[in-house]
Design a protein around this motif. Sequence first.
Motif, PDB file in Angstrom:
ATOM      1  N   LYS A 253       0.819  -1.228   0.000  1.00  0.00           N
ATOM      2  CA  LYS A 253       0.000   0.000   0.000  1.00  0.00           C
ATOM      3  C   LYS A 253       0.845   1.268   0.000  1.00  0.00           C
ATOM      4  N   LYS A 254       1.974   1.221   0.701  1.00  0.00           N
ATOM      5  CA  LYS A 254       2.816   2.425   0.807  1.00  0.00           C
ATOM      6  C   LYS A 254       3.279   2.888  -0.576  1.00  0.00           C
ATOM      7  N   GLU A 282      -7.410   7.133 -10.279  1.00  0.00           N
ATOM      8  CA  GLU A 282      -8.654   6.622  -9.682  1.00  0.00           C
ATOM      9  C   GLU A 282      -8.611   5.093  -9.541  1.00  0.00           C
ATOM     10  N   GLU A 283      -8.083   4.429 -10.564  1.00  0.00           N
ATOM     11  CA  GLU A 283      -7.968   2.963 -10.505  1.00  0.00           C
ATOM     12  C   GLU A 283      -7.021   2.536  -9.383  1.00  0.00           C
ATOM     13  N   LEU A 284      -5.936   3.289  -9.205  1.00  0.00           N
ATOM     14  CA  LEU A 284      -4.988   2.980  -8.128  1.00  0.00           C
ATOM     15  C   LEU A 284      -5.652   3.156  -6.760  1.00  0.00           C
ATOM     16  N   LYS A 285      -6.496   4.195  -6.637  1.00  0.00           N
ATOM     17  CA  LYS A 285      -7.235   4.402  -5.369  1.00  0.00           C
ATOM     18  C   LYS A 285      -8.170   3.218  -5.109  1.00  0.00           C
ATOM     19  N   GLY A 286      -8.808   2.739  -6.192  1.00  0.00           N
ATOM     20  CA  GLY A 286      -9.710   1.581  -6.072  1.00  0.00           C
ATOM     21  C   GLY A 286      -8.953   0.332  -5.641  1.00  0.00           C
ATOM     22  N   ILE A 287      -7.715   0.175  -6.165  1.00  0.00           N
ATOM     23  CA  ILE A 287      -6.896  -0.998  -5.801  1.00  0.00           C
ATOM     24  C   ILE A 287      -6.583  -0.971  -4.301  1.00  0.00           C
ATOM     25  N   ILE A 288      -6.241   0.220  -3.782  1.00  0.00           N
ATOM     26  CA  ILE A 288      -5.944   0.346  -2.338  1.00  0.00           C
ATOM     27  C   ILE A 288      -7.189  -0.003  -1.512  1.00  0.00           C
ATOM     28  N   LYS A 289      -8.361   0.509  -1.952  1.00  0.00           N
ATOM     29  CA  LYS A 289      -9.604   0.212  -1.216  1.00  0.00           C
ATOM     30  C   LYS A 289      -9.879  -1.276  -1.187  1.00  0.00           C
TER      31      LYS A 289
END
Length: 292
Positions: A253-254, A282-289
Motif C-alpha cells: 500500500k505504501k 482513480e484505478e490505483l485508489k480503487g486498488i488500495i480500497k
Amino acid sequence: MSDYIVRATAANHQIRAFAATTKELVEEARQAHNTSPIATAALGRLLTAGSMMGSMMKGEDELLTLQIKCSGPIEGLTVTADAKANVKGYVFNPDVMLPPSDKGKLDVGKALDLGVLSVIKDMGLKEPYVGQTHLVSGEIAEDLTYYFATSEQVPSSVALGVLMNKDNTVKQAGGFIIQLMPFAEEEVISKLEKKIGEITSITSLLDNDYTPEMILEHVLGEFGVEIMDTMPTQFYCNCSKERVEKAIVSIGKKDIQEMIDDGEPIEVNCHFCNKHYMFSVEELKGIIKRSK
C-alpha cells in the motif's frame, strides 16, 4: 500450415521423439519484443525447446520454465510453457548485435557466453522440480542435450534452428528432441548416434521446407517411425489487467499510495508479451480500497 509438434516412437518404443515447426510463434515473439536477429534466433530456439518440453508434461496444470542467466551481452532469457504447448518468453536484452560467427552464422553462443540453464517444472506439488546445468556452448540445443543427460539421466539429442529473412523476419523455425529409453539396446544406441552424427544441421532441413514428420523420417526412418499424435503449439500469454492488478497489490500500500500522490497514471508492462496496461490515479485508489 500453423505451428505444430509431432510426437513419435521408433525402434519398438526404444526411442521417443518430438519434432516441431515454430515459424509463426517465433515471428510473433519477434514482433512483440522487436528483437534483433541474434536475439530472435536465441529466443526462437528456446521457445521451440519449451514447446516440445511442455508437450512432454503429463498434467494439464503443469508448467515448465526454461531460464538462462548468462555473462554474454544478451544477459539472459526466460521461456515458460504449459502441457498444451502454449509458450511465451522474452530476452533480457532484445537489441543485442554481434558480428557473424566464423561460419557466417548468427553467433548465439557468443551472445550468451558463460552461464547457467535452469529447468523448473511446477507439477502442483509443494516445491517445483529444479534442474540446473552450466551452459556448455551457449548454442542452446547442446546445452539442453547436456541438461537431459546430467539432470534427468536421459540420453538425448536436441536440435533447434531459426532462419531469418533479409528483412529480419523469421523464415523458418523448428527442431527436434530424440531420446533413448532406459531399455534401448546397444545396437540401436550406436546406430542412432551414427545417424545423428551424419545430420549436417537442422536449419538445412528447415530451409528445404521439411515438415516435422519429414524431419523424423529423415533422422529415424531406418528405425521404423510410428507417429503417436500431433498437437498445435503457439505463442500465448495469459496476462490480463486483472492479473496485473494483483501484481500491483503485491508491491504494498505504501508504494501504491506514493504513485497516487504523484498524481500521474502508471503504465505496467508484461515481460512475456510486451503488452502495456495503464492504471489511472482513480484505478490505483480503487486498488488500495479493495486490498484493505
